[in-house]
Design a protein around this motif. Structure first.
Motif, PDB file in Angstrom:
ATOM      1  N   THR A  20     -23.738  22.332  14.790  1.00  0.00           N
ATOM      2  CA  THR A  20     -23.607  22.592  13.355  1.00  0.00           C
ATOM      3  C   THR A  20     -24.944  22.979  12.735  1.00  0.00           C
ATOM      4  O   THR A  20     -25.024  23.924  11.942  1.00  0.00           O
ATOM      5  N   PRO A 170     -13.372  19.402  21.263  1.00  0.00           N
ATOM      6  CA  PRO A 170     -13.899  18.124  21.782  1.00  0.00           C
ATOM      7  C   PRO A 170     -12.840  17.022  21.814  1.00  0.00           C
ATOM      8  O   PRO A 170     -12.885  16.154  22.683  1.00  0.00           O
TER       9      PRO A 170
ATOM     10  N   LEU B 133      -8.375  16.605   5.013  1.00  0.00           N
ATOM     11  CA  LEU B 133      -9.231  17.787   5.157  1.00  0.00           C
ATOM     12  C   LEU B 133     -10.612  17.571   4.526  1.00  0.00           C
ATOM     13  O   LEU B 133     -11.606  18.095   5.028  1.00  0.00           O
ATOM     14  N   LEU B 136     -12.351  15.899   7.295  1.00  0.00           N
ATOM     15  CA  LEU B 136     -12.607  16.840   8.389  1.00  0.00           C
ATOM     16  C   LEU B 136     -13.839  17.690   8.083  1.00  0.00           C
ATOM     17  O   LEU B 136     -14.659  17.969   8.966  1.00  0.00           O
ATOM     18  N   MET B 139     -17.258  15.334   8.414  1.00  0.00           N
ATOM     19  CA  MET B 139     -17.705  14.687   9.653  1.00  0.00           C
ATOM     20  C   MET B 139     -18.712  15.520  10.453  1.00  0.00           C
ATOM     21  O   MET B 139     -19.729  14.995  10.897  1.00  0.00           O
ATOM     22  N   PRO B 140     -18.478  16.838  10.652  1.00  0.00           N
ATOM     23  CA  PRO B 140     -19.489  17.605  11.406  1.00  0.00           C
ATOM     24  C   PRO B 140     -20.815  17.720  10.649  1.00  0.00           C
ATOM     25  O   PRO B 140     -21.874  17.783  11.280  1.00  0.00           O
ATOM     26  N   LEU B 141     -20.760  17.741   9.328  1.00  0.00           N
ATOM     27  CA  LEU B 141     -22.007  17.802   8.559  1.00  0.00           C
ATOM     28  C   LEU B 141     -22.778  16.496   8.703  1.00  0.00           C
ATOM     29  O   LEU B 141     -24.008  16.505   8.822  1.00  0.00           O
ATOM     30  N   SER B 144     -24.469  16.556  12.043  1.00  0.00           N
ATOM     31  CA  SER B 144     -25.540  17.553  12.190  1.00  0.00           C
ATOM     32  C   SER B 144     -26.917  17.020  11.817  1.00  0.00           C
ATOM     33  O   SER B 144     -27.935  17.613  12.173  1.00  0.00           O
ATOM     34  N   ALA B 166     -11.406   8.478  12.112  1.00  0.00           N
ATOM     35  CA  ALA B 166     -11.586   8.166  13.537  1.00  0.00           C
ATOM     36  C   ALA B 166     -11.217   9.351  14.432  1.00  0.00           C
ATOM     37  O   ALA B 166     -11.779   9.506  15.521  1.00  0.00           O
ATOM     38  N   TYR B 167     -10.290  10.187  13.960  1.00  0.00           N
ATOM     39  CA  TYR B 167      -9.889  11.361  14.738  1.00  0.00           C
ATOM     40  C   TYR B 167     -11.095  12.181  15.189  1.00  0.00           C
ATOM     41  O   TYR B 167     -11.096  12.772  16.272  1.00  0.00           O
ATOM     42  N   HIS B 168     -12.119  12.220  14.338  1.00  0.00           N
ATOM     43  CA  HIS B 168     -13.237  13.142  14.557  1.00  0.00           C
ATOM     44  C   HIS B 168     -14.319  12.593  15.475  1.00  0.00           C
ATOM     45  O   HIS B 168     -15.323  13.267  15.715  1.00  0.00           O
ATOM     46  N   LYS B 169     -14.136  11.376  15.985  1.00  0.00           N
ATOM     47  CA  LYS B 169     -15.182  10.796  16.849  1.00  0.00           C
ATOM     48  C   LYS B 169     -15.592  11.727  17.991  1.00  0.00           C
ATOM     49  O   LYS B 169     -16.791  11.927  18.224  1.00  0.00           O
ATOM     50  N   PRO B 170     -14.663  12.323  18.735  1.00  0.00           N
ATOM     51  CA  PRO B 170     -15.111  13.205  19.823  1.00  0.00           C
ATOM     52  C   PRO B 170     -15.884  14.427  19.314  1.00  0.00           C
ATOM     53  O   PRO B 170     -16.789  14.912  20.000  1.00  0.00           O
ATOM     54  N   VAL B 171     -15.511  14.912  18.119  1.00  0.00           N
ATOM     55  CA  VAL B 171     -16.217  16.063  17.545  1.00  0.00           C
ATOM     56  C   VAL B 171     -17.644  15.665  17.205  1.00  0.00           C
ATOM     57  O   VAL B 171     -18.604  16.386  17.504  1.00  0.00           O
ATOM     58  N   ALA B 173     -19.238  13.127  18.528  1.00  0.00           N
ATOM     59  CA  ALA B 173     -19.912  12.743  19.779  1.00  0.00           C
ATOM     60  C   ALA B 173     -20.410  13.952  20.552  1.00  0.00           C
ATOM     61  O   ALA B 173     -21.248  13.822  21.447  1.00  0.00           O
ATOM     62  N   ILE B 293     -15.786  22.851   6.641  1.00  0.00           N
ATOM     63  CA  ILE B 293     -14.847  23.757   7.328  1.00  0.00           C
ATOM     64  C   ILE B 293     -13.592  24.054   6.506  1.00  0.00           C
ATOM     65  O   ILE B 293     -13.214  25.217   6.359  1.00  0.00           O
TER      66      ILE B 293
END
Lengths: 428, 428
Positions: A20, A170, B133, B136, B139-141, B144, B166-171, B173, B293
């Protein structure tokens, strides 16, 4: 959710899929320039057809702009039947939204909508509040193997699959193997089909930045190897087929079977709001109605979206749909007869004029806006670095003269900064 | 999106976070039983207050049920001002929805809404089409490092954080280290704060299955160690604070600063539709308005949602809000005076009656429905296996007699299958 362990394995980042900070460092100057140029995050109010009043405040003082950004390809987003559908549904319930999961309580109109859509599209259709959430719900189920006879597939993504699919790599990779292949690379896909017992392919039907998947060839791989297909046809729905089955669904005339799922929009060509999934079997339907995460832990499309979609179903079942599909086709052809793009002749409504330099693309989009046309300037990460361009969504509701003027204007603006040879190559 | 490489590294699944097939194999019998019992995926139409007409078809033939499932804690979801707000907005635009990203074109009303919300909540507020959303996008921000001065944090999740987080943990990680700690385990969190240079904590404000985060203690960790807090207060918004700042926001009286983001719902207590993020700084706002996103690749809340939320802002600024907050508090107290739960006295509107056996919980929920009360039977994966229960959402719009009758009914149904000692322990 109680499904995850809390062991501290000190897992270091895998760094396989996302970076990111890199994306932001490379694109921030262009985003900032776009915002400064008044091309991003702008406000407006729809007036008539594809025009909108730019800005905020009293309507009378605002300039009117012809829009080529919104993806209302059949011009339905301000259709009186769709607007009335939204109002009528709110009126009947005296509510807009229920805060509960779809696994619990649903608007009676939502069940009616899903019945309508299922008949129209000859599939088992589930409605979602957005395509992004429809996809979010499907990806872990695909990874689990429960859509492929209990065997986990190798999940192969087209490299340009929409971020609403690619985001989940992922998450899928936590449960099964994930691979990414070049755009529409059928040879690479077939190699996986030969080598691996179960393969699922994730792609767009119509790509938001132009082009499409080769559905017929994908069906051949499916017939030969049992390939599972997950196709996001958000941009293809409604544009083709007698009842608007869309780009992807209309290429499965015998039905979806148990190896194909198509996601689509209830907005864009469809003209309402929200997303949907077309499933092929009762088992799939039952799986999604319990375990799709947004179905169980987020919300349904609101009642205005449901009512608008019911209105759109009426249009989809009337001769008006075919008339609008034909108007759209004429306008695409008109554009193609003036400007040569990589998409020429594909009968899809998205056209990209390549520019290259991000700075120059932003300048051209600003000049187009000054001339009364709002277009999307596209750059990394939406397209590759140094491959910026101007994206236009052609619709059935654009007047012929709007398309002609837009083409004139693009050729004129491009001419000011390109060589004569380049100019000639752009003209059809 | 062009940010990912397509190298084939044959990455084997990491299996750290998700096991979808396991969850389904363990819970499917209960989901099936719930559907068979008519407790899941049911239809209805709102009538008056918290009642709804169960089923489909002509209204006159349907039984009326008192609902304790919907999270409209202040009873606003069928408030005339909110319904009128939705209708007026559609009327003004003669549209419901624009199919384009928020980075491009926005309804003028949406900017007005964000200005209103920002003033009301003393934060920089961005609206989203759903809380799922909004999360969603964040989480990546968070992963980063761009929210933590350019240094990637160790992202620590509360074990019971909502699946939309919690859905986004692998993203996450994929970009930085992810850890999960026991529910509200401040000691474990402080250990991370001591050991790691930058830590972010992800939790709910009010937990959907009962209870809350210890915000005051989290603020102390923030002051001591610079802990970044990401709090999903979907269930806490509107219930507290003079203008409905909600459970989490009202505990940051000096403002959010640059180390706290609160997500909240525009539905639930707020009464409209959609989600929002409360940010603390201009830099954060600019980051989200380009790089969240769903902001860049999905859609805005539709115009009905925007209009309904503008209507809700009017209520939030009127004395009616305080009256509804007080009515809610009275009803929660009334419930607590009759039935003893783990949540008793926490002044939040979610109450869980623990049952244990999934089969028995389903049977009790069915008996409650037969008696005219719709409640949520909760079981794995929403709660742990063997810890099934009945969840009720108390609202300001329930009549006192509805709460009293519900409590009587629960005590009676539980009595038929529990020992006298257990029965006594349930009564307040």
């Amino acid at each position: 959710m109680q499904q995850e362990d809390s062991r501290s394995d000190g897992g270091h980042p895998t760094g396989r899929f996302r970076n990111t900070a890199y994306v932001i460092s490379k694109s921030k100057p262009h985003f900032d320039a776009c915002h400064a140029a008044g091309l991003m995050g702008i406000q407006g109010r729809s007036t008539t057809g594809r025009a909108f009043a730019l800005g905020a405040g009293p309507l009378c003082g605002r300039p009117e702009v012809m829009d080529f950004v919104r993806c209302s390809y059949l011009g339905l987003d301000n259709h009186p039947t769709i607007v009335a559908g939204a109002m009528d549904a709110i009126e009947a319930h005296r509510s807009l939204h229920w805060s509960c999961a779809r696994t619990r309580l649903n608007f009676d109109f939502l069940a009616e909508l899903e019945t309508n859509l299922s008949e129209m599209l000859s599939a088992r259709v589930l409605a979602f509040s957005s395509v992004m959430l429809a996809n979010l719900g499907a990806m872990p189920l695909l990874a689990s193997g429960l859509l492929t006879g209990g065997r986990k597939p190798v999940v192969v993504f087209d490299r340009t699959a929409h971020i609403s699919l690619a985001y989940h790599k992922p998450v899928i990779a936590d449960e099964t193997r994930v691979e990414t292949i070049a755009h529409n690379d059928l040879n690479a896909l077939e190699l996986f089909c030969r080598r691996e017992p179960v393969v699922a392919y994730v792609c767009d039907g119509v790509y938001s930045m132009g082009g499409n998947s080769p559905i017929a060839e994908l069906r051949q791989l499916q017939e030969r190897y049992g390939l599972f297909l997950y196709i996001d046809d958000a941009h293809g729905i409604s544009l083709f087929g007698r009842q608007g089955e869309g780009f992807a669904r209309s290429q499965f005339p015998q039905g979806l079977g148990d190896r194909t799922i198509i996601a689509a929009s209830m907005a864009k060509g469809f003209g309402a709001s929200g997303g949907m999934l077309m499933l092929g079997t009762a088992d799939q339907e039952s799986l999604f109605r319990s375990y799709s995460i947004p179905y169980a832990f987020s919300v349904a499309p609101n009642l205005a979206a449901v009512g608008a979609a019911l209105g759109s179903c009426k249009i989809h079942r009337s001769p008006e749909l075919g008339e609008r599909q034909r108007r759209l086709a004429e306008r695409i052809e008109l554009f193609d007869n003036r400007i040569r793009t990589a998409e020429r002749g594909n009968s899809l409504p998205i056209r990209m004029v390549p520019v290259g330099s991000e700075t120059r693309a932003i300048a051209i989009a600003r000049e187009l806006l000054d001339a009364g046309f709002y277009t999307s300037v596209t750059f990394f990460p939406t397209v590759a670095q140094g491959k910026a361009g101007i994206r236009m969504c052609i619709t059935a509701d654009h007047e012929v003269k709007d398309i002609q003027r837009l083409c004139d204007c693009i050729l004129e603006k491009m001419a000011s900064t390109t060589s004569r040879a380049q100019q000639e190559s752009m003209r059809s």
